[in-house]
Design a protein around this motif. Structure first.
Motif, PDB file in Angstrom:
ATOM      1  N   LEU A 245      20.443  41.997   3.447  1.00  0.00           N
ATOM      2  CA  LEU A 245      21.068  40.854   3.910  1.00  0.00           C
ATOM      3  C   LEU A 245      20.176  39.463   3.792  1.00  0.00           C
ATOM      4  CD1 LEU A 245      24.215  41.800   5.411  1.00  0.00           C
ATOM      5  CD2 LEU A 245      23.537  41.857   3.001  1.00  0.00           C
ATOM      6  N   LEU A 246      19.576  39.070   4.481  1.00  0.00           N
ATOM      7  CA  LEU A 246      18.247  37.937   4.982  1.00  0.00           C
ATOM      8  C   LEU A 246      17.892  37.586   3.599  1.00  0.00           C
ATOM      9  CD1 LEU A 246      17.046  37.922   8.695  1.00  0.00           C
ATOM     10  CD2 LEU A 246      18.421  35.519   7.660  1.00  0.00           C
ATOM     11  N   LEU A 247      17.128  38.625   3.219  1.00  0.00           N
ATOM     12  CA  LEU A 247      16.077  38.380   2.670  1.00  0.00           C
ATOM     13  C   LEU A 247      16.686  38.053   0.951  1.00  0.00           C
ATOM     14  CD1 LEU A 247      13.599  38.677   1.356  1.00  0.00           C
ATOM     15  CD2 LEU A 247      13.869  40.711   0.403  1.00  0.00           C
ATOM     16  N   GLY A 248      18.306  38.469   0.518  1.00  0.00           N
ATOM     17  CA  GLY A 248      18.657  38.342  -0.650  1.00  0.00           C
ATOM     18  C   GLY A 248      19.945  36.810  -0.497  1.00  0.00           C
ATOM     19  N   ILE A 249      19.579  36.791   0.823  1.00  0.00           N
ATOM     20  CA  ILE A 249      20.763  35.444   1.198  1.00  0.00           C
ATOM     21  C   ILE A 249      19.636  34.377   0.469  1.00  0.00           C
ATOM     22  CG2 ILE A 249      21.437  33.871   2.247  1.00  0.00           C
ATOM     23  CD1 ILE A 249      23.103  36.201   3.099  1.00  0.00           C
ATOM     24  N   GLY A 250      18.681  34.691   1.748  1.00  0.00           N
ATOM     25  CA  GLY A 250      17.566  33.665   1.560  1.00  0.00           C
ATOM     26  C   GLY A 250      16.317  33.526   0.517  1.00  0.00           C
ATOM     27  N   ASP A 251      16.705  34.354  -0.620  1.00  0.00           N
ATOM     28  CA  ASP A 251      15.955  34.622  -2.267  1.00  0.00           C
ATOM     29  C   ASP A 251      17.077  33.582  -2.698  1.00  0.00           C
ATOM     30  OD1 ASP A 251      13.448  34.481  -3.324  1.00  0.00           O
ATOM     31  OD2 ASP A 251      14.604  36.219  -4.906  1.00  0.00           O
ATOM     32  N   VAL A 252      18.012  33.649  -3.391  1.00  0.00           N
ATOM     33  CA  VAL A 252      18.938  33.145  -3.590  1.00  0.00           C
ATOM     34  C   VAL A 252      19.024  31.343  -2.999  1.00  0.00           C
ATOM     35  CG1 VAL A 252      21.411  32.926  -4.204  1.00  0.00           C
ATOM     36  CG2 VAL A 252      20.305  34.439  -4.236  1.00  0.00           C
ATOM     37  N   ALA A 253      19.300  31.830  -2.000  1.00  0.00           N
ATOM     38  CA  ALA A 253      19.628  30.141  -1.597  1.00  0.00           C
ATOM     39  C   ALA A 253      17.777  29.148  -2.084  1.00  0.00           C
ATOM     40  CB  ALA A 253      19.752  29.951  -0.040  1.00  0.00           C
ATOM     41  N   GLY A 254      16.867  29.900  -1.888  1.00  0.00           N
ATOM     42  CA  GLY A 254      15.332  29.220  -1.717  1.00  0.00           C
ATOM     43  C   GLY A 254      15.226  28.593  -3.278  1.00  0.00           C
ATOM     44  N   LYS A 255      15.931  30.033  -4.026  1.00  0.00           N
ATOM     45  CA  LYS A 255      15.946  29.444  -5.221  1.00  0.00           C
ATOM     46  C   LYS A 255      16.837  27.971  -6.311  1.00  0.00           C
ATOM     47  CE  LYS A 255      14.209  33.253  -7.318  1.00  0.00           C
ATOM     48  NZ  LYS A 255      14.372  34.287  -7.273  1.00  0.00           N
ATOM     49  N   TYR A 256      17.614  27.942  -5.608  1.00  0.00           N
ATOM     50  CA  TYR A 256      18.943  26.665  -5.250  1.00  0.00           C
ATOM     51  C   TYR A 256      18.664  25.374  -5.138  1.00  0.00           C
ATOM     52  CZ  TYR A 256      23.283  24.642  -6.201  1.00  0.00           C
ATOM     53  OH  TYR A 256      24.283  23.556  -6.647  1.00  0.00           O
ATOM     54  N   TYR A 257      18.109  25.895  -3.573  1.00  0.00           N
ATOM     55  CA  TYR A 257      18.202  24.082  -3.028  1.00  0.00           C
ATOM     56  C   TYR A 257      16.445  24.082  -2.938  1.00  0.00           C
ATOM     57  CZ  TYR A 257      22.523  25.050  -0.793  1.00  0.00           C
ATOM     58  OH  TYR A 257      23.467  24.857  -0.838  1.00  0.00           O
ATOM     59  N   LEU A 258      15.889  24.843  -3.339  1.00  0.00           N
ATOM     60  CA  LEU A 258      13.629  24.771  -3.341  1.00  0.00           C
ATOM     61  C   LEU A 258      13.439  25.059  -4.339  1.00  0.00           C
ATOM     62  CD1 LEU A 258      13.257  25.049   0.017  1.00  0.00           C
ATOM     63  CD2 LEU A 258      13.884  23.263  -0.543  1.00  0.00           C
ATOM     64  N   PRO A 259      13.606  24.801  -6.018  1.00  0.00           N
ATOM     65  CA  PRO A 259      13.817  25.740  -7.024  1.00  0.00           C
ATOM     66  C   PRO A 259      11.939  25.454  -7.600  1.00  0.00           C
ATOM     67  CG  PRO A 259      14.547  24.374  -7.305  1.00  0.00           C
ATOM     68  CD  PRO A 259      14.880  23.417  -6.633  1.00  0.00           C
ATOM     69  N   LYS A 260      11.216  24.307  -6.903  1.00  0.00           N
ATOM     70  CA  LYS A 260       9.686  24.252  -7.000  1.00  0.00           C
ATOM     71  C   LYS A 260       9.133  25.389  -6.329  1.00  0.00           C
ATOM     72  CE  LYS A 260       9.358  20.198  -9.452  1.00  0.00           C
ATOM     73  NZ  LYS A 260       9.211  19.068  -9.371  1.00  0.00           N
ATOM     74  N   LEU A 261       9.907  25.359  -5.596  1.00  0.00           N
ATOM     75  CA  LEU A 261       8.858  26.406  -4.411  1.00  0.00           C
ATOM     76  C   LEU A 261       8.965  28.251  -4.542  1.00  0.00           C
ATOM     77  CD1 LEU A 261       9.199  24.681  -0.598  1.00  0.00           C
ATOM     78  CD2 LEU A 261       7.071  24.041  -2.344  1.00  0.00           C
ATOM     79  N   GLY A 262       9.397  28.393  -5.455  1.00  0.00           N
ATOM     80  CA  GLY A 262       9.420  29.514  -5.734  1.00  0.00           C
ATOM     81  C   GLY A 262       9.626  30.507  -4.937  1.00  0.00           C
ATOM     82  N   PRO A 263       8.518  32.092  -5.449  1.00  0.00           N
ATOM     83  CA  PRO A 263       8.930  32.937  -4.071  1.00  0.00           C
ATOM     84  C   PRO A 263       8.200  32.741  -2.532  1.00  0.00           C
ATOM     85  CG  PRO A 263       7.869  33.435  -5.743  1.00  0.00           C
ATOM     86  CD  PRO A 263       7.840  31.726  -5.788  1.00  0.00           C
ATOM     87  N   PHE A 264       7.795  31.908  -2.527  1.00  0.00           N
ATOM     88  CA  PHE A 264       6.762  31.260  -1.616  1.00  0.00           C
ATOM     89  C   PHE A 264       7.449  30.780   0.070  1.00  0.00           C
ATOM     90  CE2 PHE A 264       4.953  27.183   1.187  1.00  0.00           C
ATOM     91  CZ  PHE A 264       3.791  27.724   1.165  1.00  0.00           C
ATOM     92  N   VAL A 265       8.286  30.552  -0.401  1.00  0.00           N
ATOM     93  CA  VAL A 265       9.404  30.601   1.309  1.00  0.00           C
ATOM     94  C   VAL A 265       9.425  31.913   1.855  1.00  0.00           C
ATOM     95  CG1 VAL A 265      11.387  29.886   1.878  1.00  0.00           C
ATOM     96  CG2 VAL A 265      10.674  28.850   0.200  1.00  0.00           C
ATOM     97  N   ILE A 266      10.018  33.013   0.688  1.00  0.00           N
ATOM     98  CA  ILE A 266       9.592  34.579   1.086  1.00  0.00           C
ATOM     99  C   ILE A 266       8.452  34.970   1.957  1.00  0.00           C
ATOM    100  CG2 ILE A 266      10.502  36.575   0.498  1.00  0.00           C
ATOM    101  CD1 ILE A 266      12.955  35.409   0.496  1.00  0.00           C
ATOM    102  N   TYR A 267       7.498  34.981   1.096  1.00  0.00           N
ATOM    103  CA  TYR A 267       6.439  35.682   1.223  1.00  0.00           C
ATOM    104  C   TYR A 267       5.798  35.037   2.553  1.00  0.00           C
ATOM    105  CZ  TYR A 267       5.880  36.917  -3.304  1.00  0.00           C
ATOM    106  OH  TYR A 267       6.160  37.274  -4.943  1.00  0.00           O
ATOM    107  N   THR A 268       5.964  33.156   2.719  1.00  0.00           N
ATOM    108  CA  THR A 268       5.852  32.344   4.248  1.00  0.00           C
ATOM    109  C   THR A 268       6.216  33.327   5.399  1.00  0.00           C
ATOM    110  OG1 THR A 268       5.545  30.999   2.923  1.00  0.00           O
ATOM    111  CG2 THR A 268       5.636  30.893   5.648  1.00  0.00           C
ATOM    112  N   ILE A 269       7.826  33.234   5.092  1.00  0.00           N
ATOM    113  CA  ILE A 269       9.085  34.430   5.934  1.00  0.00           C
ATOM    114  C   ILE A 269       8.103  35.675   6.614  1.00  0.00           C
ATOM    115  CG2 ILE A 269      11.629  34.688   6.647  1.00  0.00           C
ATOM    116  CD1 ILE A 269      11.944  32.707   5.036  1.00  0.00           C
ATOM    117  N   MET A 270       7.994  36.184   5.480  1.00  0.00           N
ATOM    118  CA  MET A 270       7.631  37.277   5.605  1.00  0.00           C
ATOM    119  C   MET A 270       6.328  37.789   6.191  1.00  0.00           C
ATOM    120  SD  MET A 270       5.953  40.527   3.312  1.00  0.00           S
ATOM    121  CE  MET A 270       3.865  39.531   3.377  1.00  0.00           C
TER     122      MET A 270
END
Lengths: 288, 250, 342
Positions: A245-270
């Motif tokens: 759930l965290l990953l799903g919400i984080g990824d959708v929100a990340g792509k919406y609010y910070l489209p330019k950072l791409g998957p960057f946020v997810i990998y960093t958090i991981m």
């Protein structure tokens, strides 16, 4: 797109990830087998469903169980033929083997089905949006949440209440003691593995619409499945569920609010989470 | 009298289970001290805390008066506290020569030397040879350790620990599992350890304990039951009760 | 000659593993011979040598220190982009100097990430190494104004090597340059693995707990070798950019890291030549499969991986190395007799 819609989409995405990855939670998390090929079983289910719907004209909902079955059968066969010989091998061997399987599946699907993305013909009832208290909600995503939610509850009950659940827990906890108690450990592992593959296939069929289905699916989403399991830990299925759930919400929100950072946020958090809690966010704290 | 190794109120719990309880051990310099106790008394847990593999939940550990409670494993070794392992933990595909060479290199501060090849320092070669010779390993020094007879492996285990030039040596069941025919070599090696090395022996085998130790501590359920000379301990009714319950050998 | 005292015998045997074997001379002679005999094949041979260097880098951490990495391409990529950017913007024009700078850039990343990698078990290591490579790929895509995004770095023009040798279209200079770099780095690696430091790495791979009980600072050693290996991978990446004059996002890709593990496994780990031999076998396989089924050679590579694991790496190497090993054994026993030891 409002905040609530993002949340809703994120939850749907997360639940989908959970169904896709929970089989891996068992093989990787509990049986300690590094199976990087898990996504290949998801892809198999997706393609079986797509062929049935698009070419054989089956209704989508009727093809879903077949996706489950097909992947479960493939999983069972491969487990008996190959996987079971590797449970006791080193992680390097397991990595090599499962990467090999991924490569083979990618090329084989590319050869048989072509390299372009496959679209599933959905029934009209599942298309479009409904408006709930001013929040636009996709029907298809709503269906995903309902189905995956039911599945999750069912899984939890199976593991906690049934004989098979307790056998599995015993087999994973200490295989030697379990077989001493008369539990057929290899059979329990094989069934669990096949069931996990089936769930992945089911998830693969459901996700074609949202994640996209092409031969590179197992490679593209490998890291997502691994994140669910490693971040979620392996002590229960609640951990991977929350992580999904965290990953799903984080990824959708990340792509919406910070489209330019791409998957960057997810990998960093991981990476941060793995450094902070090597056994996963919801996993057992170091036992020793 | 000076203390070589000392624990003060050592405590260790696994979950809710207390495996070391308020343990205060005093090992005098130059002593041949034995730590005995029935199975499950927590002897190995104590060793693991002394060497730094496990962190105690409470209490302190002093090596020659210095607090080493929070020191990492390898620093304790360099400070003069070495151990042998109960089950062989040797490097299966390294030879005895290489294994001893490692220990000597690290101790002499050349372990991080990445440019000079092994075998090019005469002083280190000399020390390796001395250790191989003392523990009768010269003839097998080029065999991979994994292929050696069990008795030779046990000897190598002790040789590696001695190669780090310890002032305090923890011997964890040195003769465990050694066939009768090779037992003599082990006992001779243990008896022949340099006098200036303080030895704490953790052992099950009462013959070995009583022939070797000049002081004995008895551990039961993680706590110190009694301590004294071998004669005192042998006469102690509590000790008899503990051992007769488990093992009629004493 | 006669040797009698134990220290001399010990020294003789301790140095023996580090002594040059005739097969090693043969290996390098054949490599140079190939360069002289097949001038039309410079490009593919350069690729093999470069891949061999990259695999040598992985061997240092996997074969010697036992660290399984799924993201070794991270350092290759950093080296590749560093070399590309240095040349493109004329920051460091001379290729050899730029190569060193690119290698150091990768080493800095290796040092910084080593602290993440040495923590935790195999699984955590796999995830963290994979995550770092993916992260860098995402970053390179994000900062497309610097990296050129999906198009890659365009218009790289290399200056002459050492100001003397112009890179030619046949790849002659590129080939000899790559071979020279490989040879120098190989000598260095050979020196390192036969040192006390190298021996301590083998001990750590065998049993980390036991290693610290001998007085080895395990974490410090792992940080050092990881950084060192990252430097090598960075150099391999920089050679890639300098000899092909391009750098694109796929330098970071998972497939590159996965292929690399295959290369090393094909050749065998823990004796330095594994990566170099594996690179040759891998390229031969790749060529063969590409002729069979141009688009789907990935399938065959996957099959090779599965078959290797199912047969067992140990058994495979016993078969493959049966002949060279028995020759080596014969030579070694002759040597021991000549040395007069024992």
């Amino acid at each position: 797109m409002t905040l609530l819609t993002i949340l809703f989409d994120g939850v749907a995405y997360g639940m989908l990830l959970f169904v896709l990855a929970c089989g891996l939670a068992v093989t990787l998390g509990l049986m300690n087998f590094v199976n990087l090929a898990h996504g290949a079983f998801a892809m198999a289910g997706g393609y079986v469903c797509a062929v049935l719907v698009n070419q054989a004209g089956w209704p989508f909902l009727a093809a879903l169980p077949l996706a489950f079955l097909a992947s479960a059968v493939i999983g069972a066969v491969l487990e008996r033929l190959l996987y079971r010989h590797l449970y006791a091998r080193s992680h390097l061997d397991q990595v090599l083997f499962s990467v090999g399987l991924v490569f083979m599946s990618v090329a084989a699907v590319d050869y048989i089905m072509g390299s372009s993305r496959v679209f599933m013909q959905l029934p009209e009832a599942l298309q479009g949006q409904i408006d709930l208290f001013g929040v636009g909600i996709g029907r298809y995503r709503l269906m995903i949440i309902v189905i995956c939610g039911l599945l999750t509850v069912g899984l939890q009950l199976t593991l906690a209440k049934t004989r098979f659940g307790s056998r599995l827990r015993a087999a994973v906890d200490d295989p030697r003691v379990a077989s001493g108690l008369g539990i057929n450990v290899p059979q329990v592992f094989a069934l669990t593995f096949a069931f996990g593959c089936g769930l992945a296939g089911f998830g693969g069929a459901l996700s074609a619409e949202i994640l996209g289905l092409d031969p590179y699916f197992p490679l593209k989403f490998m890291i997502y499945f691994l994140i669910v399991v490693t971040v979620g830990g392996s002590s229960s299925i609640t951990g991977p569920f929350l992580a999904s759930l965290l990953l799903g919400i984080g990824d959708v929100a990340g792509k919406y609010y910070l489209p330019k950072l791409g998957p960057f946020v997810i990998y960093t958090i991981m990476i941060v989470i793995l450094i902070w809690r090597p056994n996963g966010l919801f996993g057992r704290t170091a036992a020793r | 009298m000076t203390l070589a190794l000392q624990t003060i109120g050592l405590e260790k719990q696994f979950g809710g289970l207390a495996v070391t309880r308020d343990l205060s051990l005093n090992v005098e310099a130059g002593a041949r001290h034995a730590l005995i106790g029935p199975n499950g008394a927590g002897k190995t847990t104590v060793i693991n805390q002394l060497t730094g593999v496990l962190k105690p939940n409470g209490g302190r550990i002093l090596l020659e008066g210095h607090d080493i409670t929070h020191m990492p494993v390898h620093k304790r070794v360099l400070r003069g506290l070495s151990r042998t392992f109960q089950i062989n933990q040797l490097y299966a595909d390294l030879t005895p020569l290489e294994t001893i060479g490692l220990a000597v290199s690290e101790r002499s501060g050349h372990g991080s030397d990445w440019w000079r090849r092994m075998g090019t320092r005469a002083d280190i070669n000399g020390e390796i040879a001395e250790n191989l010779e003392r523990f009768k390993l010269l003839d097998v020094m080029n065999e991979p350790t994994g292929t050696l007879p069990y008795g030779k492996q046990r000897l190598l285990e002790i040789a590696v620990a001695i190669a780090t030039k310890p002032r305090v040596l923890l011997l964890d069941e040195p003769a465990a599992g050694v066939p009768e025919s090779e037992r003599h070599d082990i006992l001779a090696a243990v008896a022949g350890l340099p006098r200036e090395v303080t030895v704490l022996l953790i052992e099950h085998d009462m013959d070995l304990v009583f022939s070797f130790a000049d002081r004995i501590s008895v551990l039961v359920s993680g706590a110190l039951l009694t301590e004294g000379t071998p004669e005192e301990v042998a006469r102690d009714p509590q000790v008899k009760a503990v051992y007769l319950g488990e093992d009629a050998d004493v | 000659m006669t040797m009698s005292t134990p220290p001399e015998i010990v020294g003789f045997h301790a140095r023996r593993t580090a002594r040059w074997h005739w097969a090693e001379f043969a290996f390098w002679t054949v490599l140079i011979g190939c360069g002289l005999l097949f001038p039309s094949r410079y490009l593919i041979m350069t690729e093999i040598v470069r891949l061999g260097l990259f695999a040598l880098s992985l061997d240092l951490i996997l074969g010697y220190a036992g660290i399984v990495s799924l993201g070794h391409a991270a350092f290759f990529g950093v080296g590749a982009y560093s070399a590309g950017l240095l040349a493109l913007h004329g920051i460091v024009g001379e290729p050899v100097l730029a190569l060193l700078v690119a290698g150091l850039a990768a080493a800095v990343l290796g040092f910084a990430t080593s602290f993440l990698v040495i923590r935790g078990v195999d699984l955590t290591r796999l995830m963290v190494t994979l995550g770092i490579a993916l992260l860098l790929e995402a970053l390179a895509e994000r900062f497309s104004d610097i990296t050129g995004g999906t198009d890659g770095l365009q218009g790289i023009v290399m200056q002459p090597l050492l100001g003397l040798f112009e890179f030619d279209i046949f790849g002659k200079v590129g080939f000899w340059y790559t071979v020279a770099v490989l040879f120098v780095l190989f000598l260095l690696a050979r020196r390192v693995v036969h040192s006390p430091f190298g021996l301590s790495l083998r001990a750590i791979r065998n049993n980390p707990l036991r290693a610290s009980a001998v007085g080895i600072p395990v974490n410090a050693r792992l940080v050092a070798i990881y950084t060192f290996a990252a430097f090598y991978a960075g150099i391999a990446g920089a050679l890639f950019t300098q000899t092909t004059q391009l750098a694109s996002l796929d330098v970071f890709s998972f497939e590159r890291s996965a292929d690399l593990i295959l290369v090393l496994v094909l050749g065998g780990t823990g004796y330095l030549y594994g990566g170099l031999i594996g690179a040759l076998v891998f390229k031969l396989l790749q060529e063969t499969f590409s002729i069979l089924t141009p688009q789907y050679w990935l399938f065959w590579i996957g099959l090779v991986l599965v078959v290797i694991v199912m047969i067992g790496r140990e058994r495979l190497h016993r078969w493959v190395l049966f002949l060279p090993r028995s020759i080596a054994r014969a030579v070694r026993s002759g040597k021991t007799a000549a040395g007069g030891a024992e």
